[in-house]
Each structure stands twice: as C-alpha cells, then as structure tokens.
Design an enzyme around this catalytic site. Sequence first.
Site, PDB file in Angstrom:
ATOM      1  N   GLY A   8       0.846  -1.192   0.000  1.00 43.27           N
ATOM      2  CA  GLY A   8       0.000   0.000   0.000  1.00 43.27           C
ATOM      3  C   GLY A   8       0.879   1.238   0.000  1.00 43.27           C
ATOM      4  N   GLY A  13      -1.424   2.442   6.864  1.00 41.73           N
ATOM      5  CA  GLY A  13      -1.867   1.516   7.895  1.00 41.73           C
ATOM      6  C   GLY A  13      -1.325   0.110   7.712  1.00 41.73           C
ATOM      7  N   SER A  15       1.665  -1.275   8.440  1.00 39.63           N
ATOM      8  CA  SER A  15       2.422  -1.859   9.551  1.00 39.63           C
ATOM      9  C   SER A  15       1.510  -2.345  10.668  1.00 39.63           C
ATOM     10  CB  SER A  15       3.433  -0.855  10.098  1.00 39.63           C
ATOM     11  OG  SER A  15       4.443  -0.614   9.149  1.00 39.63           O
ATOM     12  N   THR A  34      14.039  -3.440   8.926  1.00 40.60           N
ATOM     13  CA  THR A  34      15.027  -3.109   7.903  1.00 40.60           C
ATOM     14  C   THR A  34      15.458  -1.653   7.956  1.00 40.60           C
ATOM     15  OG1 THR A  34      13.314  -2.595   6.273  1.00 40.60           O
ATOM     16  CG2 THR A  34      14.112  -4.879   6.350  1.00 40.60           C
ATOM     17  N   HIS A  49       7.130   2.977  16.560  1.00 41.23           N
ATOM     18  CA  HIS A  49       6.762   1.614  16.150  1.00 41.23           C
ATOM     19  C   HIS A  49       7.067   0.618  17.271  1.00 41.23           C
ATOM     20  CE1 HIS A  49       5.847   1.440  11.672  1.00 41.23           C
ATOM     21  NE2 HIS A  49       5.912   2.734  11.938  1.00 41.23           N
ATOM     22  N   ARG A  52       4.537   0.967  20.099  1.00 35.44           N
ATOM     23  CA  ARG A  52       3.240   0.418  19.716  1.00 35.44           C
ATOM     24  C   ARG A  52       3.234  -1.100  19.786  1.00 35.44           C
ATOM     25  NH1 ARG A  52       1.958   1.829  13.991  1.00 35.44           N
ATOM     26  NH2 ARG A  52       3.090  -0.067  13.511  1.00 35.44           N
TER      27      ARG A  52
END
Length: 171
Positions: A8, A13, A15, A34, A49, A52
């Site tokens: 996408g 959205g 991840s 990565t 990230h 979360r």
Amino acid sequence: MTHLLITGGAASGKSLYAENRTLAMGAAPAYIATAEARDAEMEARIARHRARRGTLWREHHAPLDLAGALAASDGAPALVDCLTLWLSNLLLAGRDAEAETAALLAALDARAAPSVLVSNEIGLGVVPQNALARQFRDAQGALNQAIAAQADEVVLVVSGLPLQIKPALGA
C-alpha cells in the site's frame, strides 16, 4: 508455509495491519526491522513503532541480510517491515538487488513458519525525474511482483482498510 504480502501507500496503515495479522499467527513472533535510524525523524519513527508493538516481539535488525534474518527466525511467525527500506539500503550499498531478491525468495521458500512482508506500492505516482529514483521505482515494482507471485496471500491497505488481492475473493 503461508506467506503474506501487505502493500500500500506510505502511512496507509500497513504496519499496524501486518502486526495484528502476525500476532494472530502464534506466540513470540519475530519482528525483522530493515530501517536504519539515519536522522532524528527516523529515530523517532522507529521508537513509535517499537512502543506500539510492546514486548511480545523478538526483534532482529536486518538492513541488508534479510534472507539470513528470516532463516535465523524460523520456527516463529516473522514480520518483515519493510521491503521498501531494505531495497533502498541495498541500492545505497551497491548490492545486486536481483541476487538479493532471489536469496530472499529462497529463504521464504525454505521457511517452515509463516511470514508477513510489508512493502510500499510506489508505482502509482508520477514518473520520477532522476535516473536513481526511476531505478528504485522499477526495482521496487519487480520486487513486489516477485514476492506477490510467491505469496499465498496479498493484501493492499488503503486508508487503513485491507483489500484482499490474492487469492481473489470468490476464486
């Protein structure tokens, strides 16, 4: 084994959707990152990230050796986030993207555990103005096509909404 490609646009959205799908595959999943924190903004993005995701994940850092990281994490569901940054790292390091893609496909084929791979769909925009950007766009398209061909499932995420691409609904 099941392999899922989630693609996408940027900030679509992907991840979060990929994390939820991977967690549903089993306990103690591997998160194969990565990204490299080359500036403060990317450092903050990586931190968001991580926060979360919480502590359920076993994190592996693989800016270049994605095939090796997948092999090392076999036995657990693995989330690769993301192929676009990996490809960028390869090109900046002067590595052979086709050979690295072949190694990645072989590593996926050899895995006993499921894999979820996140990638950006960058071919929907304007034609880049410089040769390096066009090379990257073309290499990203080839990488996405190769992974999609091998994947059991492909999902396109748009505005946080997953759209099933493969297998096609009703197929």
